[in-house]
Design a protein around this motif. Sequence first.
Motif, PDB file in Angstrom:
ATOM      1  N   GLY A   1       4.526   8.136   0.593  1.00 30.09           N
ATOM      2  CA  GLY A   1       5.293   6.850   0.473  1.00 30.09           C
ATOM      3  C   GLY A   1       4.483   5.554   0.943  1.00 30.09           C
ATOM      4  N   VAL A   2       5.571   4.337   1.189  1.00 26.41           N
ATOM      5  CA  VAL A   2       4.839   3.099   1.503  1.00 26.41           C
ATOM      6  C   VAL A   2       4.001   3.312   2.837  1.00 26.41           C
TER       7      VAL A   2
ATOM      8  N   VAL B   1      10.019   1.338  -1.338  1.00 28.31           N
ATOM      9  CA  VAL B   1       9.648   1.136   0.224  1.00 28.31           C
ATOM     10  C   VAL B   1      10.712   1.768   0.971  1.00 28.31           C
ATOM     11  N   GLU B   2      11.313   2.599   0.655  1.00 28.41           N
ATOM     12  CA  GLU B   2      12.276   3.741   1.432  1.00 28.41           C
ATOM     13  C   GLU B   2      13.285   2.828   2.353  1.00 28.41           C
TER      14      GLU B   2
ATOM     15  N   ILE C   1       0.978   7.957  -2.625  1.00 28.28           N
ATOM     16  CA  ILE C   1       1.992   8.331  -3.680  1.00 28.28           C
ATOM     17  C   ILE C   1       1.849   9.957  -3.786  1.00 28.28           C
TER      18      ILE C   1
ATOM     19  N   GLN D   1       7.619   5.541  -7.215  1.00 29.79           N
ATOM     20  CA  GLN D   1       6.446   5.147  -6.592  1.00 29.79           C
ATOM     21  C   GLN D   1       6.400   3.806  -6.060  1.00 29.79           C
ATOM     22  N   SER D   2       7.176   3.040  -6.535  1.00 24.55           N
ATOM     23  CA  SER D   2       7.260   1.721  -5.674  1.00 24.55           C
ATOM     24  C   SER D   2       8.095   1.608  -4.710  1.00 24.55           C
TER      25      SER D   2
ATOM     26  N   LYS E   1       0.858  -1.098   0.068  1.00 20.38           N
ATOM     27  CA  LYS E   1      -0.036   0.066   0.060  1.00 20.38           C
ATOM     28  C   LYS E   1       0.801   1.351   0.059  1.00 20.38           C
ATOM     29  N   TYR E   2       0.407   2.055  -0.821  1.00 26.79           N
ATOM     30  CA  TYR E   2       1.349   3.261  -0.964  1.00 26.79           C
ATOM     31  C   TYR E   2       0.341   4.345  -1.076  1.00 26.79           C
TER      32      TYR E   2
ATOM     33  N   LYS F   1       6.063   2.706   8.617  1.00 28.88           N
ATOM     34  CA  LYS F   1       7.247   2.468   7.717  1.00 28.88           C
ATOM     35  C   LYS F   1       8.137   1.481   8.626  1.00 28.88           C
TER      36      LYS F   1
END
Lengths: 116, 443
Positions: free
Chosen positions: A110-111, A86-87, A38, A83-84, A35-36, B46
Amino acid sequence: MVMKTGDGFQAKELPQDLKATLPQVYVDDMLVTLKYFIDEEKSHLWIKDHDVCARCQHKPCLYFCPVGVYTLGQDGKIQVAYQSCVECGSCRVACPYHNIGWILPRGGFGVAYKFG
Amino acid sequence: MSDNEQIRFDAVVVGAGMAGSAAAIVLGKAGLNVALIERGQKAGSKNYFGGALYTHALKEVLPDFMDRKPPFERPVTEAGFWFLSRDGGLMKATIEGGKLAETELPDAYITMRAAFDAWWAKQAQEAGAFLIPKTTVVDFIRDEQGQVIGVQTDRPQGDIYAPVVIICEGVNNLLTQKLGLARRDVEPAHAALAFKQVISLPMETINARFGLPDDAHGLAVSVLGDVSLGLPGMGFVYTNKKSISVGLGVMLDTLAEYRLRPYDVLQRYLQHPAIAPLVEGGQLLEYGAHLIPEGGWRDMPQLYAGGVMVAGDAAAMVNALHWEGTNMAMIAGKLAAETAIEAHKRGDFSAASLARYRDKLQDRFILQDLKQYRNFARFLETHPQFMDVYPNFLNSALADFFSAYGKPKKVLFREIFGELTHRRPLLKAVGDMISMGKAVMGW
């Protein structure tokens, strides 16, 4: 020990028989589970200098990114599907040329892990 | 903005993870006005781990935590190692019963971070902390001497002032770097990229497949051997209530140099003949990935400066061999908070005043263990046979031991011994064991 960087980056190969045991997964099958939120206005990832990528022989970012953010465009340039992301930070620290700009997404974007 | 319009708190905590919310709980309970700033949609959005949480740390931060109904999955009642061999074998070295049968307060609970961290931050709120979600801290506010006196966020008029800031920003410690406390960014050879699938299965299926009597029993294992293609890395399996978490961590430099796609490596693990039947028929609920700073002692940033302290992953507080990190983070968060409370009493937030934080960490297992294990990260880099040769040997030796070949055992044992010396010359094997002892004992 540290990873060799720049032109000194050393690509290694698995033995052929071992490499043959690796399946090829379609990364989108993983991404659909995430889930994001964006940020449509601003990317938090960017290539600092495309000329550096052109010089990068092995382009490991195309592989090690766990969500396949980095792909090679038809023009030969690295494309960034932020956009994809996951940081995780892997691209920022493991790009052999430290050529990837990386900041945290704006607050709330973000994610958003559902399970974590 | 004039001075009296400034947003002021007694303390600011950056990041509502294990360390941050622990710090905010302790600060809030002491009656301090604390802002807990979280960049996610909510606390936990996160955050990511395997994983299981140790109750000793939860109890130390929040003694009545069990009464507050934490969202745990299962207690860990079976733990240990699984060794996967390349030919499809699985050797299990796990323990159940004994200490792990403790029912009053189990040693560890299998947990999922999205739910847990939201609850953990809520405990901070109930202690009086002010949670500010959807807000990213981008920089610090400093006085003329360079002492930190607050943070800048990405909100309009988002400056927040406080005489002490506790940084719990996680592995991507860009704020810690900005202050010069961490001199370098994370080194790929000292970081594991961990990636995982959460796979849904009916509770009864999980219980049957893992030999668990009910959902008050849970399994947590580290998986060695074929899981990481013989490269430096380690897998894991955790049983949740109605899902299982299966994943692995591989050193980031290895993934980069071998140009491996993490999701391919994970899929190969899931297809191993010993693992595939455990996940069969399951539905993928979520995939994800996170970096683990495994550099420990040698990569640890300076832990404090004027007006600021660092705790948790941001300070490389991870003991990779023992899967410890969350417990260190929670206790470090608490110790930072106690230091901040004492600093308030003294009215002194200088580096000299906050140096007590490091003393407190030194008095506990945190800095002692990290120092003892300071060579371990490099040990696995230089001894990859622990990921490959030995797990495969143990599997085949055990298989031989329990097979009736119709030949004298003396011959069989000679063969098993020969198998080891074929894979690794005996002197080298002895040397490996000594090296491992040194890396673990910190000699």
